[in-house]
Design an enzyme around this catalytic site. Structure first.
Site, PDB file in Angstrom:
ATOM      1  N   GLU A  49       0.811  -1.230   0.000  1.00 51.66           N
ATOM      2  CA  GLU A  49       0.000   0.000   0.000  1.00 51.66           C
ATOM      3  C   GLU A  49       0.844   1.279   0.000  1.00 51.66           C
ATOM      4  O   GLU A  49       0.490   2.255   0.641  1.00 51.66           O
ATOM      5  CB  GLU A  49      -1.016   0.010   1.149  1.00 51.66           C
ATOM      6  CG  GLU A  49      -2.189  -0.916   0.880  1.00 51.66           C
ATOM      7  CD  GLU A  49      -3.502  -0.439   1.509  1.00 51.66           C
ATOM      8  OE1 GLU A  49      -3.652   0.753   1.810  1.00 51.66           O
ATOM      9  OE2 GLU A  49      -4.387  -1.295   1.661  1.00 51.66           O
ATOM     10  N   HIS A 272      -2.417  -0.870   9.795  1.00 52.04           N
ATOM     11  CA  HIS A 272      -2.000  -2.247  10.044  1.00 52.04           C
ATOM     12  C   HIS A 272      -0.820  -2.227  11.013  1.00 52.04           C
ATOM     13  O   HIS A 272      -0.147  -1.203  11.147  1.00 52.04           O
ATOM     14  CB  HIS A 272      -1.531  -2.917   8.743  1.00 52.04           C
ATOM     15  CG  HIS A 272      -2.648  -3.301   7.824  1.00 52.04           C
ATOM     16  ND1 HIS A 272      -2.901  -4.594   7.467  1.00 52.04           N
ATOM     17  CD2 HIS A 272      -3.582  -2.554   7.196  1.00 52.04           C
ATOM     18  CE1 HIS A 272      -3.944  -4.631   6.647  1.00 52.04           C
ATOM     19  NE2 HIS A 272      -4.369  -3.405   6.461  1.00 52.04           N
TER      20      HIS A 272
END
Lengths: 423, 423
Positions: A49, A272
């Protein structure tokens, strides 16, 4: 290679949640990530990402003294978001873009535009061939009614096949990334069972970090709390998986995760949690190489997972075909409507209404055509994966009939000799 | 394996030109192809352009007694058109769909809809691991102004990389298919140089068939004569390529092609000519394994081809970015026009004209959006391939500076040991 050969590898993995304009405190988090990676000096840092190549270039500059080798995997419209920083030279790299990755008309989910892929790096470390894979599978937006389940299972199979076929000469295989799969999800079981990869969290003797090794935690301020409501400890969807292929033994000495907070500034590095693993690779002298034993239980577990995946893909093929047929009917209807409108426009009377309706009808036709093409492509892609599974299952059943013990080894192509013309 | 091990492989390859409703005498040709394959009983028959799965199923039924194993590679909207029939069991198969494959708006060319791919089969023959690849690259419609050149070069690179990374443990590698590349075209040279594959036509001592081994001939009644005008003998775009990887030696004993006519019924099997090769694989005892020697000439040839391909892909990236920018401007203009039309419709006066123009403006916007997305994806895909080439070139230059002799071997990852922390 010395018989006492031993190699320590320190690995870092993080889904960085770095979406330009959308992700909070992106610049600051990138800066702190760079500082942290420089300070810790891992052997490999694998990131997901990182959607903007400017962010990658920023990190590349910042990390250059500690990590001289770096690569960004380019694919899709935006992504792939995957990149890697390595202390050691990268011998080779390549990538495989997943055939199926969501639906282009689900613009608000955006996965289709990302070109989700798996990146492969080959490193040679002290004579050891290390294949490193980094990936990010399709996100799960609604666990109760997951319209992307089939695509994620197909991606897991494609990933497992890519690893299987490209790692045959590797000594050690390492896979890191955000799989968007819980440990007991079909895709995760399929991937682990087919490749033989071990889960660092389950294998390590020394774990410190979040409860149950979760990588998305409710205490992380960037996480959507409502989505995590059914999971009080959070969810575990990011992984460090590994195996040693031949003559080597690999173990996970330590595994650490971040815990939703940064001790200094208070905000975490991402939505995350990061995974930090210390792996140890040792050489096994030939006389001590344990011969692979694959029992009945292992074989039947593999067969049942393959069956489960086959059923899932079969359902997906049926659904994709339903959409194709539906779009086909809409196309027929649109053509009929267009012919009618042309006749009305030529005849007079409701001429203006007919002309007004002409362009929306053309729009309808083109839209239905696009849906038709997309789902036709989806059906073909799923059929391809289903055929591969069918083949593997067929061979498993044949072996069961023959009562062979070492089926997974045979299925994975480790056994040779079929008998053909030999002169 | 016996030291006197020797294996004879008879291979058949044909681009079948079997497009439903469009290709002439399709049913009859399929029937005759089946009869011929049954009669000849090859070890492997590799086919391209079998666009209808019904045709594949027909052949499968017909060939079942002679070729018990068969597979169709499913991909794209129509294709991939690739299938295989084998006398020997297929251990494993998988496929890789090319990232770039023409433009969806070039509907009359249709390649984008085919999902062009490379299929891989793994066979175990008397203990020998044989990796068979079958492929079909993007067609060339205008050699003077070839708008698909960059995509074909990118496909050739992707194909070469796929073979390179998936064949590391194979003993013998075989690639058949319609490459849509003349022998001296950049893509063909890149593929051969990077994989080390040998061309059966150039290697065999015993060739019988068309002039210069051509696989599209002016005397074939299905061929568009005007397209072949600059090539009086025809063109050679279908190939049987091979190499032995370790401890084996492979040679092409005989190569035959059809010659544009069928001796019995008068019409050929396809618009392409079939290739029929007899390959012989022999075992080389370890003490006789020749060590690979890669001289300066070989190295500089590889570097110059890599450079050439890099330049081609770089041009492609620039062009894709130009289209993205152009589409971006059109989107801006479309939005402006829409706003203007809304204002006019609200204000009165030319209200009807404004309403009439509204839908074409939306159409323009959507069209430009699609072009933007497509070329953005193209630019990312080409950048990915360019980065891989750049990396390989960088390593080649480093090695040149060091004055290393065996560069291709080193580039292909055959040399090990970079020095890392060893405890």
């Amino acid at each position: 290679m010395k018989p006492t050969f031993s190699l320590r590898l320190r690995i870092f993995n993080l889904n960085c949640w770095a979406i330009p304009y959308l992700s909070k405190h992106r610049g600051d988090r990138m800066k702190r990530l760079g500082d942290f990676l420089n300070m810790e000096s891992f052997d490999l840092a694998l990131l997901e990402e990182v959607w903007s190549e400017q962010d990658f270039q920023y990190l590349r500059q910042k990390l250059l003294p500690t990590y001289p080798a770096a690569h960004y995997f380019s694919s899709g419209v935006i992504g792939s978001g995957l990149c890697v920083f390595s202390k050691h030279p990268i011998q080779e790299f390549t990538q495989h873009v997943y055939t199926l990755n969501g639906y282009p008309y689900m613009i608000h989910h955006g996965d289709w535009f990302c070109g989700k892929a798996v990146g492969l790096l080959v490193l040679h470390l002290s004579g050891l061939v290390l294949n490193v894979y980094v990936t990010h599978l399709h996100a799960e937006y609604n666990r109760q009614k997951d319209i992307y389940l089939t695509h994620r299972v197909a991606q897991a199979w494609e990933l497992a096949q890519f690893i299987h076929h490209t790692s045959k000469k590797a000594d050690v295989v390492l896979l890191c990334g955000d799989l968007n799969l819980h440990p007991k999800d079909l895709g995760c079981r399929l991937l682990k069972e087919w490749t033989g990869l071990h889960d660092a969290y389950l294998e390590t003797q020394d774990f410190k970090g979040s409860e149950e090794g979760c990588t998305m935690l409710p205490e992380n301020c960037y996480v959507n709390q409502r989505e995590l409501e059914p999971f009080p400890f959070g969810i575990r969807i990011d992984y460090v998986l590994y195996k040693a292929v031949s003559g080597f033994y690999i173990s996970c000495k330590t595994l650490r995760t971040t815990t939703g907070r940064d001790p200094h500034s208070g905000t975490p590095l991402s939505d995350h949690e990061a995974l930090m693993a210390t792996l140890c690779v040792r050489h096994i002298p030939p006389q001590h190489t344990p011969s692979p034993t694959h029992g009945l239980a292992e074989r039947s577990r593999l067969v049942s997972i393959l069956k489960e995946a086959w059923i899932e893909l079969d359902l997906g093929v049926a659904q994709a075909r339903w959409w194709t047929t539906f779009a086909g009917y809409v196309i027929g209807l649109g053509l009929l409507l267009l012919a009618l409108l042309c006749a009305l426009a030529a005849g007079g009377g409701v001429r203006e209404v007919a002309i007004l309706l002409w362009t929306p009808s053309v729009g309808l036709l083109l839209g239905a055509g696009a849906v038709y093409i997309f789902h036709m492509q989806e059906a073909k892609g799923l059929s391809g994966a289903r055929a591969e599974l069918q083949h593997v299952l067929g061979r498993a059943r044949e072996a069961q009939d023959l009562g062979l013990e070492s089926q997974p080894a045979l299925l994975l192509g480790q056994q040779e000799g079929d008998g053909t013309e030999e002169q």
